[in-house]
Design a protein around this motif. Structure first.
Motif, mmCIF file in Angstrom:
data_model
loop_
_atom_site.group_PDB
_atom_site.id
_atom_site.type_symbol
_atom_site.label_atom_id
_atom_site.label_comp_id
_atom_site.label_asym_id
_atom_site.label_seq_id
_atom_site.Cartn_x
_atom_site.Cartn_y
_atom_site.Cartn_z
ATOM 1 N N LEU A 69 7.223 -4.656 -15.455
ATOM 2 C CA LEU A 69 6.774 -5.643 -14.468
ATOM 3 C C LEU A 69 6.421 -6.956 -15.161
ATOM 4 C CD1 LEU A 69 5.998 -6.267 -11.531
ATOM 5 C CD2 LEU A 69 3.703 -5.423 -12.078
ATOM 6 N N ARG A 70 5.687 -6.867 -16.252
ATOM 7 C CA ARG A 70 5.295 -8.048 -17.034
ATOM 8 C C ARG A 70 6.532 -8.830 -17.474
ATOM 9 N NH1 ARG A 70 4.758 -9.595 -22.340
ATOM 10 N NH2 ARG A 70 2.846 -10.654 -22.921
ATOM 11 N N GLU A 71 7.503 -8.124 -18.044
ATOM 12 C CA GLU A 71 8.742 -8.769 -18.507
ATOM 13 C C GLU A 71 9.513 -9.395 -17.358
ATOM 14 O OE1 GLU A 71 9.509 -9.414 -21.650
ATOM 15 O OE2 GLU A 71 7.588 -8.452 -22.121
ATOM 16 N N PHE A 72 9.541 -8.724 -16.213
ATOM 17 C CA PHE A 72 10.226 -9.273 -15.038
ATOM 18 C C PHE A 72 9.615 -10.616 -14.653
ATOM 19 C CE2 PHE A 72 10.044 -9.868 -10.417
ATOM 20 C CZ PHE A 72 11.396 -10.058 -10.148
ATOM 21 N N TYR A 73 8.290 -10.657 -14.535
ATOM 22 C CA TYR A 73 7.623 -11.899 -14.142
ATOM 23 C C TYR A 73 7.847 -13.017 -15.166
ATOM 24 C CZ TYR A 73 5.038 -9.633 -10.320
ATOM 25 O OH TYR A 73 4.684 -8.997 -9.162
ATOM 26 N N LEU A 74 7.809 -12.689 -16.436
ATOM 27 C CA LEU A 74 8.015 -13.708 -17.470
ATOM 28 C C LEU A 74 9.471 -14.151 -17.549
ATOM 29 C CD1 LEU A 74 5.710 -12.264 -20.272
ATOM 30 C CD2 LEU A 74 5.268 -14.251 -18.804
ATOM 31 N N ASP A 75 10.411 -13.190 -17.504
ATOM 32 C CA ASP A 75 11.833 -13.519 -17.595
ATOM 33 C C ASP A 75 12.314 -14.342 -16.413
ATOM 34 O OD1 ASP A 75 11.941 -12.137 -19.978
ATOM 35 O OD2 ASP A 75 12.957 -10.366 -19.158
ATOM 36 N N SER A 91 -13.488 -8.220 1.757
ATOM 37 C CA SER A 91 -13.338 -7.453 2.994
ATOM 38 C C SER A 91 -12.139 -6.505 2.883
ATOM 39 C CB SER A 91 -13.169 -8.386 4.189
ATOM 40 O OG SER A 91 -12.048 -9.213 4.016
ATOM 41 N N HIS A 92 -11.248 -6.806 1.970
ATOM 42 C CA HIS A 92 -10.129 -5.944 1.607
ATOM 43 C C HIS A 92 -10.173 -5.784 0.093
ATOM 44 C CE1 HIS A 92 -8.331 -6.218 5.573
ATOM 45 N NE2 HIS A 92 -8.388 -7.537 5.517
ATOM 46 N N THR A 93 -9.398 -4.854 -0.415
ATOM 47 C CA THR A 93 -9.266 -4.747 -1.862
ATOM 48 C C THR A 93 -8.257 -5.793 -2.298
ATOM 49 O OG1 THR A 93 -9.789 -2.399 -1.827
ATOM 50 C CG2 THR A 93 -8.654 -3.217 -3.777
ATOM 51 N N HIS A 94 -8.674 -6.711 -3.120
ATOM 52 C CA HIS A 94 -7.841 -7.815 -3.609
ATOM 53 C C HIS A 94 -7.391 -7.419 -5.011
ATOM 54 C CE1 HIS A 94 -7.749 -12.479 -4.366
ATOM 55 N NE2 HIS A 94 -6.572 -11.939 -4.444
ATOM 56 N N LEU A 95 -6.088 -7.245 -5.214
ATOM 57 C CA LEU A 95 -5.536 -6.847 -6.504
ATOM 58 C C LEU A 95 -4.811 -8.028 -7.135
ATOM 59 C CD1 LEU A 95 -4.176 -3.388 -5.361
ATOM 60 C CD2 LEU A 95 -6.168 -3.789 -6.796
ATOM 61 N N ILE A 96 -5.244 -8.394 -8.343
ATOM 62 C CA ILE A 96 -4.715 -9.562 -9.043
ATOM 63 C C ILE A 96 -4.068 -9.102 -10.337
ATOM 64 C CG2 ILE A 96 -5.306 -11.816 -10.040
ATOM 65 C CD1 ILE A 96 -7.983 -11.497 -8.329
ATOM 66 N N PHE A 97 -2.869 -9.624 -10.639
ATOM 67 C CA PHE A 97 -2.146 -9.237 -11.844
ATOM 68 C C PHE A 97 -2.607 -10.083 -13.031
ATOM 69 C CE2 PHE A 97 1.780 -9.185 -14.515
ATOM 70 C CZ PHE A 97 1.780 -7.821 -14.777
ATOM 71 N N PHE A 98 -2.870 -9.411 -14.140
ATOM 72 C CA PHE A 98 -3.292 -10.062 -15.379
ATOM 73 C C PHE A 98 -2.263 -9.793 -16.472
ATOM 74 C CE2 PHE A 98 -7.187 -10.196 -13.109
ATOM 75 C CZ PHE A 98 -7.999 -11.125 -13.711
ATOM 76 N N ILE A 99 -2.002 -10.797 -17.301
ATOM 77 C CA ILE A 99 -1.154 -10.646 -18.485
ATOM 78 C C ILE A 99 -1.972 -11.102 -19.680
ATOM 79 C CG2 ILE A 99 0.898 -11.454 -19.710
ATOM 80 C CD1 ILE A 99 2.330 -11.712 -17.055
ATOM 81 N N LYS A 155 -2.984 0.686 -12.673
ATOM 82 C CA LYS A 155 -2.479 1.226 -13.942
ATOM 83 C C LYS A 155 -1.457 0.296 -14.593
ATOM 84 C CE LYS A 155 -3.035 6.038 -12.574
ATOM 85 N NZ LYS A 155 -2.333 7.257 -12.163
ATOM 86 N N LYS A 156 -0.983 -0.702 -13.849
ATOM 87 C CA LYS A 156 0.113 -1.535 -14.337
ATOM 88 C C LYS A 156 -0.262 -2.981 -14.562
ATOM 89 C CE LYS A 156 3.279 1.761 -12.702
ATOM 90 N NZ LYS A 156 3.458 2.409 -11.446
ATOM 91 N N GLY A 157 -1.545 -3.256 -14.718
ATOM 92 C CA GLY A 157 -1.958 -4.603 -15.075
ATOM 93 C C GLY A 157 -2.718 -5.361 -14.016
ATOM 94 N N PHE A 158 -2.935 -4.747 -12.861
ATOM 95 C CA PHE A 158 -3.708 -5.394 -11.809
ATOM 96 C C PHE A 158 -5.176 -5.056 -11.984
ATOM 97 C CE2 PHE A 158 0.508 -5.433 -10.104
ATOM 98 C CZ PHE A 158 0.578 -6.550 -9.290
ATOM 99 N N LYS A 159 -6.030 -5.985 -11.559
ATOM 100 C CA LYS A 159 -7.474 -5.748 -11.547
ATOM 101 C C LYS A 159 -7.957 -5.936 -10.124
ATOM 102 C CE LYS A 159 -8.285 -6.793 -16.327
ATOM 103 N NZ LYS A 159 -9.037 -7.527 -17.317
#
Length: 94
Positions: free
Chosen positions: A82-88, A24-32, A15-19
């Motif tokens: 979260l997006r702002e944290f990563y960018l800032d 073999s596991h669920t791999h969750l990647i963050f997208f901006i 719900k917060k930007g991951f796809k």
């Protein structure tokens, strides 16, 4: 901090930007803005409860403190924050 259900963690991150990418596991990647970033974590298909120790490791993968990770999962941190944290912090560059 206790344990969390693996599907609750996955749903919260989705719900917060991951796809999700199923391996073999669920791999969750963050997208901006539709662009893949270097931020990712894994969730096991088999484990139903994620231990506090494993949540610490997931937080480290996501470049968050354990407290920030719990806020993200418990929905007191939204995707925009979260997006702002990563960018800032310069963790992600566009």
């Amino acid at each position: 901090m206790g344990t969390r259900k693996n599907y609750n963690i996955a749903n919260s991150l989705l719900k917060k930007g991951f796809k999700e990418k199923n391996t073999s596991h669920t791999h969750l990647i963050f997208f901006i803005d539709g662009k893949k970033t270097s931020i990712f974590t894994f969730i096991s298909h088999g484990k139903k409860e994620i231990s506090d120790e494993l949540m610490h490791k997931m937080a480290k993968q996501l470049k968050l403190s354990h407290e920030q990770f719990c806020e993200l999962v418990d929905c007191s941190m939204n995707g925009e924050t979260l997006r702002e944290f990563y960018l800032d912090e310069g963790i992600v560059k566009l």
